[in-house]
Scaffold this motif. Structure first.
Motif, PDB file in Angstrom:
ATOM      1  N   PHE A  57       0.807  -1.227   0.000  1.00 46.98           N
ATOM      2  CA  PHE A  57       0.000   0.000   0.000  1.00 46.98           C
ATOM      3  C   PHE A  57       0.840   1.277   0.000  1.00 46.98           C
ATOM      4  O   PHE A  57       0.303   2.382   0.020  1.00 46.98           O
ATOM      5  N   ALA A  58       2.156   1.157  -0.078  1.00 44.87           N
ATOM      6  CA  ALA A  58       3.031   2.327  -0.079  1.00 44.87           C
ATOM      7  C   ALA A  58       2.829   3.198  -1.320  1.00 44.87           C
ATOM      8  O   ALA A  58       3.162   4.377  -1.303  1.00 44.87           O
ATOM      9  N   TRP A  59       2.280   2.634  -2.356  1.00 42.38           N
ATOM     10  CA  TRP A  59       2.055   3.364  -3.611  1.00 42.38           C
ATOM     11  C   TRP A  59       0.860   4.312  -3.534  1.00 42.38           C
ATOM     12  O   TRP A  59       0.683   5.163  -4.407  1.00 42.38           O
ATOM     13  N   GLY A 108       6.550   6.323   6.806  1.00 41.74           N
ATOM     14  CA  GLY A 108       5.650   7.320   6.234  1.00 41.74           C
ATOM     15  C   GLY A 108       6.282   8.335   5.308  1.00 41.74           C
ATOM     16  O   GLY A 108       5.583   9.008   4.565  1.00 41.74           O
ATOM     17  N   LEU A 109       7.598   8.476   5.333  1.00 47.78           N
ATOM     18  CA  LEU A 109       8.266   9.378   4.391  1.00 47.78           C
ATOM     19  C   LEU A 109       8.478   8.727   3.030  1.00 47.78           C
ATOM     20  O   LEU A 109       9.039   9.337   2.143  1.00 47.78           O
ATOM     21  N   MET A 119      16.941   2.142   7.425  1.00 47.90           N
ATOM     22  CA  MET A 119      17.087   3.201   8.439  1.00 47.90           C
ATOM     23  C   MET A 119      15.791   3.329   9.243  1.00 47.90           C
ATOM     24  O   MET A 119      15.829   3.456  10.474  1.00 47.90           O
ATOM     25  N   ALA A 120      14.644   3.284   8.560  1.00 54.34           N
ATOM     26  CA  ALA A 120      13.352   3.341   9.262  1.00 54.34           C
ATOM     27  C   ALA A 120      13.225   2.155  10.217  1.00 54.34           C
ATOM     28  O   ALA A 120      12.802   2.316  11.364  1.00 54.34           O
ATOM     29  N   LEU A 160       9.973   8.360  12.501  1.00 61.10           N
ATOM     30  CA  LEU A 160       9.605   9.194  11.352  1.00 61.10           C
ATOM     31  C   LEU A 160      10.210  10.591  11.472  1.00 61.10           C
ATOM     32  O   LEU A 160      10.818  11.103  10.524  1.00 61.10           O
ATOM     33  N   VAL A 161      10.070  11.212  12.640  1.00 62.47           N
ATOM     34  CA  VAL A 161      10.632  12.549  12.853  1.00 62.47           C
ATOM     35  C   VAL A 161      12.156  12.508  12.741  1.00 62.47           C
ATOM     36  O   VAL A 161      12.773  13.408  12.152  1.00 62.47           O
ATOM     37  N   SER A 162      12.777  11.466  13.273  1.00 63.84           N
ATOM     38  CA  SER A 162      14.234  11.328  13.174  1.00 63.84           C
ATOM     39  C   SER A 162      14.673  11.203  11.720  1.00 63.84           C
ATOM     40  O   SER A 162      15.662  11.820  11.305  1.00 63.84           O
ATOM     41  N   LEU A 163      13.947  10.405  10.948  1.00 65.60           N
ATOM     42  CA  LEU A 163      14.268  10.255   9.522  1.00 65.60           C
ATOM     43  C   LEU A 163      14.103  11.577   8.784  1.00 65.60           C
ATOM     44  O   LEU A 163      14.919  11.929   7.933  1.00 65.60           O
ATOM     45  N   TRP A 164      13.052  12.300   9.117  1.00 60.31           N
ATOM     46  CA  TRP A 164      12.841  13.608   8.495  1.00 60.31           C
ATOM     47  C   TRP A 164      14.003  14.544   8.836  1.00 60.31           C
ATOM     48  O   TRP A 164      14.530  15.240   7.969  1.00 60.31           O
ATOM     49  N   ALA A 165      14.422  14.564  10.101  1.00 55.38           N
ATOM     50  CA  ALA A 165      15.516  15.437  10.519  1.00 55.38           C
ATOM     51  C   ALA A 165      16.818  15.050   9.827  1.00 55.38           C
ATOM     52  O   ALA A 165      17.574  15.918   9.373  1.00 55.38           O
TER      53      ALA A 165
END
Length: 175
Positions: A57-59, A108-109, A119-120, A160-165
């Motif tokens: 469902f990532a698409w 989610g990114l 990494m996630a 998620l926030v860490s990956l975004w940062a």
């Protein structure tokens, strides 16, 4: 969990699954299609099994993606709560639907390559195992399915926030 002397108490043994337990659809889902029945590190196995399901469902466009994740979290509260009640154990280690939801939040990114997915996975497992505040407090104080789900939802959010940062602040200097 620590005792009155500040020393770690041994983990309570997990309940043995009754024969045919995973034949029940609710239990099968809560146990991550059986991945939670792994004898060692069921949370890690559940997190790994969540990845190929994520690809299904990532698409989806982001609003629909987050709707799927939201429903997985809401349904997970009921799935995990019912399974825990049926086992008569608050949070059996084999209940890994919460890891599924947490991984889907961490992803989610929409990482474009296997390195982003790894990494996630690593960040989610780190936050899920270490349980920094407020995760640890909520994990100890919320009952039932909500208590089972919320720590992994927050661990997924922190990942998620860490990956975004990392992507926003660190990657421009590495590329």
């Amino acid at each position: 969990m620590t005792d009155e002397h500040g020393e770690h108490e041994p983990e309570a043994p997990q309940a043995i699954l009754p024969p045919g337990f995973l034949r029940h659809p609710v239990h099968l889902l809560a146990f991550g299609f059986g991945s939670g029945a792994a004898p060692r590190a069921p949370g890690t196995w559940g997190s790994l099994v969540a990845i190929p399901i994520w690809y299904l469902f990532a698409w989806l466009p982001l609003p629909f993606y987050w709707l799927v994740v939201f429903f997985a979290c809401v349904i997970g509260i009921w799935l995990c709560g019912k399974t825990a009640r049926d086992l008569k154990v608050h949070d059996h280690g084999g209940i890994v639907w919460d890891e599924f939801a947490g991984m889907w939040i961490a992803l989610g990114l929409m990482p474009e390559d296997i390195y982003g997915v790894l990494m996630a996975f690593m960040l989610f497992r780190l936050f899920d195992v270490v349980k920094p505040w407020p995760i640890s407090w909520l994990d100890e104080h919320l009952p039932g399915g909500l208590g089972i789900m919320v720590d992994d939802i927050l661990a997924g959010g922190m990942a998620l926030v860490s990956l975004w940062a990392i992507d926003a602040w660190l990657m421009p200097y590495l590329v």
